[in-house]
Design an enzyme around this catalytic site. Structure first.
Site, PDB file in Angstrom:
ATOM      1  N   TYR A   1     -14.031  41.467  -6.039  1.00 45.75           N
ATOM      2  CA  TYR A   1     -15.191  41.066  -6.847  1.00 45.75           C
ATOM      3  C   TYR A   1     -14.855  41.083  -8.340  1.00 45.75           C
ATOM      4  CZ  TYR A   1     -17.492  42.126  -2.401  1.00 45.75           C
ATOM      5  OH  TYR A   1     -17.831  42.170  -1.078  1.00 45.75           O
TER       6      TYR A   1
ATOM      7  N   ILE B   1     -19.744  40.026   3.756  1.00 45.08           N
ATOM      8  CA  ILE B   1     -18.543  39.190   3.682  1.00 45.08           C
ATOM      9  C   ILE B   1     -17.465  39.951   4.436  1.00 45.08           C
ATOM     10  CG2 ILE B   1     -17.985  40.123   1.392  1.00 45.08           C
ATOM     11  CD1 ILE B   1     -16.553  37.448   0.775  1.00 45.08           C
TER      12      ILE B   1
ATOM     13  N   ASN C   1     -14.769  51.532  -1.236  1.00 45.67           N
ATOM     14  CA  ASN C   1     -14.181  50.252  -0.818  1.00 45.67           C
ATOM     15  C   ASN C   1     -13.489  49.567  -2.002  1.00 45.67           C
ATOM     16  OD1 ASN C   1     -13.497  47.860   0.409  1.00 45.67           O
ATOM     17  ND2 ASN C   1     -15.505  47.492   1.323  1.00 45.67           N
TER      18      ASN C   1
ATOM     19  N   GLU D   1     -23.940  44.849  -3.028  1.00 51.26           N
ATOM     20  CA  GLU D   1     -23.674  46.291  -3.033  1.00 51.26           C
ATOM     21  C   GLU D   1     -22.382  46.550  -2.283  1.00 51.26           C
ATOM     22  OE1 GLU D   1     -27.221  46.776  -1.161  1.00 51.26           O
ATOM     23  OE2 GLU D   1     -28.354  46.943  -3.023  1.00 51.26           O
TER      24      GLU D   1
ATOM     25  N   VAL E   1     -13.496  39.572   6.639  1.00 49.41           N
ATOM     26  CA  VAL E   1     -12.337  38.854   7.163  1.00 49.41           C
ATOM     27  C   VAL E   1     -11.803  39.651   8.355  1.00 49.41           C
ATOM     28  CG1 VAL E   1      -9.965  38.157   6.642  1.00 49.41           C
ATOM     29  CG2 VAL E   1     -11.754  37.838   4.925  1.00 49.41           C
TER      30      VAL E   1
HETATM   31  C1  LIG Z   1     -12.896  42.873   1.394  1.00 50.80           C
HETATM   32  C2  LIG Z   1     -12.297  41.710   2.210  1.00 50.80           C
HETATM   33  C3  LIG Z   1     -13.409  40.684   2.502  1.00 50.80           C
HETATM   34  C4  LIG Z   1     -11.179  41.047   1.386  1.00 50.80           C
HETATM   35  O1  LIG Z   1     -10.660  39.962   2.132  1.00 50.80           O
HETATM   36  P1  LIG Z   1      -9.082  39.696   2.171  1.00 50.80           P
HETATM   37  O2  LIG Z   1      -8.864  38.411   2.885  1.00 50.80           O
HETATM   38  O3  LIG Z   1      -8.404  40.890   2.706  1.00 50.80           O
HETATM   39  O4  LIG Z   1      -8.777  39.563   0.605  1.00 50.80           O
HETATM   40  P2  LIG Z   1      -7.726  38.573  -0.092  1.00 50.80           P
HETATM   41  O5  LIG Z   1      -6.455  38.514   0.687  1.00 50.80           O
HETATM   42  O6  LIG Z   1      -8.423  37.275  -0.385  1.00 50.80           O
HETATM   43  O7  LIG Z   1      -7.437  39.353  -1.441  1.00 50.80           O
HETATM   44  C5  LIG Z   1      -8.271  39.189  -2.561  1.00 50.80           C
HETATM   45  C6  LIG Z   1      -8.155  40.394  -3.456  1.00 50.80           C
HETATM   46  O8  LIG Z   1      -8.660  41.539  -2.767  1.00 50.80           O
HETATM   47  C7  LIG Z   1      -7.929  42.677  -3.187  1.00 50.80           C
HETATM   48  N1  LIG Z   1      -7.176  43.227  -2.052  1.00 50.80           N
HETATM   49  C8  LIG Z   1      -6.797  42.617  -0.907  1.00 50.80           C
HETATM   50  N2  LIG Z   1      -6.114  43.463  -0.136  1.00 50.80           N
HETATM   51  C9  LIG Z   1      -6.079  44.641  -0.823  1.00 50.80           C
HETATM   52  C10 LIG Z   1      -5.524  45.926  -0.545  1.00 50.80           C
HETATM   53  N3  LIG Z   1      -4.863  46.187   0.592  1.00 50.80           N
HETATM   54  N4  LIG Z   1      -5.707  46.900  -1.458  1.00 50.80           N
HETATM   55  C11 LIG Z   1      -6.387  46.670  -2.603  1.00 50.80           C
HETATM   56  N5  LIG Z   1      -6.915  45.476  -2.925  1.00 50.80           N
HETATM   57  C12 LIG Z   1      -6.758  44.488  -2.040  1.00 50.80           C
HETATM   58  C13 LIG Z   1      -6.956  42.220  -4.240  1.00 50.80           C
HETATM   59  O9  LIG Z   1      -7.632  42.276  -5.476  1.00 50.80           O
HETATM   60  C14 LIG Z   1      -6.740  40.792  -3.840  1.00 50.80           C
HETATM   61  O10 LIG Z   1      -6.280  40.004  -4.877  1.00 50.80           O
HETATM   62  P3  LIG Z   1      -4.682  39.853  -5.130  1.00 50.80           P
HETATM   63  O11 LIG Z   1      -4.089  39.406  -3.842  1.00 50.80           O
HETATM   64  O12 LIG Z   1      -4.599  38.821  -6.216  1.00 50.80           O
HETATM   65  O13 LIG Z   1      -4.220  41.213  -5.550  1.00 50.80           O
HETATM   66  C15 LIG Z   1     -11.655  42.202   3.541  1.00 50.80           C
HETATM   67  O14 LIG Z   1     -10.718  43.186   3.250  1.00 50.80           O
HETATM   68  C16 LIG Z   1     -12.664  42.722   4.553  1.00 50.80           C
HETATM   69  O15 LIG Z   1     -13.222  41.969   5.342  1.00 50.80           O
HETATM   70  N6  LIG Z   1     -12.904  44.061   4.567  1.00 50.80           N
HETATM   71  C17 LIG Z   1     -13.821  44.683   5.514  1.00 50.80           C
HETATM   72  C18 LIG Z   1     -15.251  44.295   5.245  1.00 50.80           C
HETATM   73  C19 LIG Z   1     -15.648  44.632   3.821  1.00 50.80           C
HETATM   74  O16 LIG Z   1     -15.286  45.658   3.275  1.00 50.80           O
HETATM   75  N7  LIG Z   1     -16.485  43.740   3.239  1.00 50.80           N
HETATM   76  C20 LIG Z   1     -17.003  43.913   1.884  1.00 50.80           C
HETATM   77  C21 LIG Z   1     -18.261  44.690   1.935  1.00 50.80           C
HETATM   78  S1  LIG Z   1     -18.978  44.857   0.323  1.00 50.80           S
END
Ligand SMILES: CC(C)(COP(=O)(O)OP(=O)(O)OC[C@H]1O[C@@H](n2cnc3c(N)ncnc32)[C@H](O)[C@@H]1OP(=O)(O)O)[C@@H](O)C(=O)NCCC(=O)NCCS
Length: 149
Positions: A110, A64, A103, A98, A66
């Site tokens: 999650y 997953i 991270n 996993e 973004v």
């Molecule tokens: C993990 C990932 C998919 C989250 O997507 P995102 O669009 O940034 O997340 P969202 O904006 O929907 O935020 C959802 C939740 O994620 C967490 N989150 C988002 N940004 C965060 C940050 N900078 N620090 C900590 N938590 C964070 C928070 O819990 C947030 O909820 P909240 O806004 O109510 O606090 C994205 O950061 C990503 O693609 N990361 C790189 C790839 C990766 O790590 N994939 C997962 C592999 S297991």
């Protein structure tokens, strides 16, 4: 996700991850008929994607992601909700994944969606220095359906 999306997907993957999947990893997932989606913005540009593998009555969340400059705006949560809806629609009992122990961002996402930590796979991933643990997380969809009744 179709074969002609893979170039854009790989670019996003490389920018967003220290240890990105290769082009071949994505191609293999499509060849294996895993369930894979891309998410686009108003300009029809890919800004996120996810891949799910069905294993009997479980859904394994393989990837997953973004796009880096679109993170932190709720898209990750939308994509994860899509996975949960999909897994529910095919009657999966569990979603498993996993995640690297470092991270925290993904783990927060999650946990907020109701996933629990199931176990730790020691030294599972290569890391910048040595190896890093994987946290195995799961969302029990049977339990979720009880709460939503
Ligand atoms: C993990 C990932 C998919 C989250 O997507 P995102 O669009 O940034 O997340 P969202 O904006 O929907 O935020 C959802 C939740 O994620 C967490 N989150 C988002 N940004 C965060 C940050 N900078 N620090 C900590 N938590 C964070 C928070 O819990 C947030 O909820 P909240 O806004 O109510 O606090 C994205 O950061 C990503 O693609 N990361 C790189 C790839 C990766 O790590 N994939 C997962 C592999 S297991």
């Amino acid at each position: 996700m179709h074969a002609d999306d893979i170039m854009d997907v790989v670019t996003i993957e490389q920018q967003a991850n220290q240890f990105p999947w290769s082009k071949t990893n994505f191609e293999d997932c499509l060849k294996a008929h895993n369930d894979a989606w891309v998410f686009v913005n108003d300009l029809d540009e890919i800004v996120g994607y996810t891949i799910v593998q069905r294993v009997v009555d479980e859904a394994h969340l393989l990837n997953i992601c973004v796009k880096q400059n679109e993170q932190g705006q709720g898209l990750g949560r939308k994509i994860l909700n899509h996975v949960i809806e999909f897994a529910t629609s095919i009657s999966s009992v569990l979603i498993v994944l996993e995640v690297r122990s470092s991270n925290q961002r993904a783990q927060q996402l999650y946990l907020q969606a109701g996933f629990n930590e199931m176990s730790v796979r020691k030294n599972y991933y290569p890391a910048k220095e040595g190896r890093e643990d994987a946290i195995l997380m799961g969302l029990d969809l049977d339990l979720m359906s009880l709460f939503s009744e």
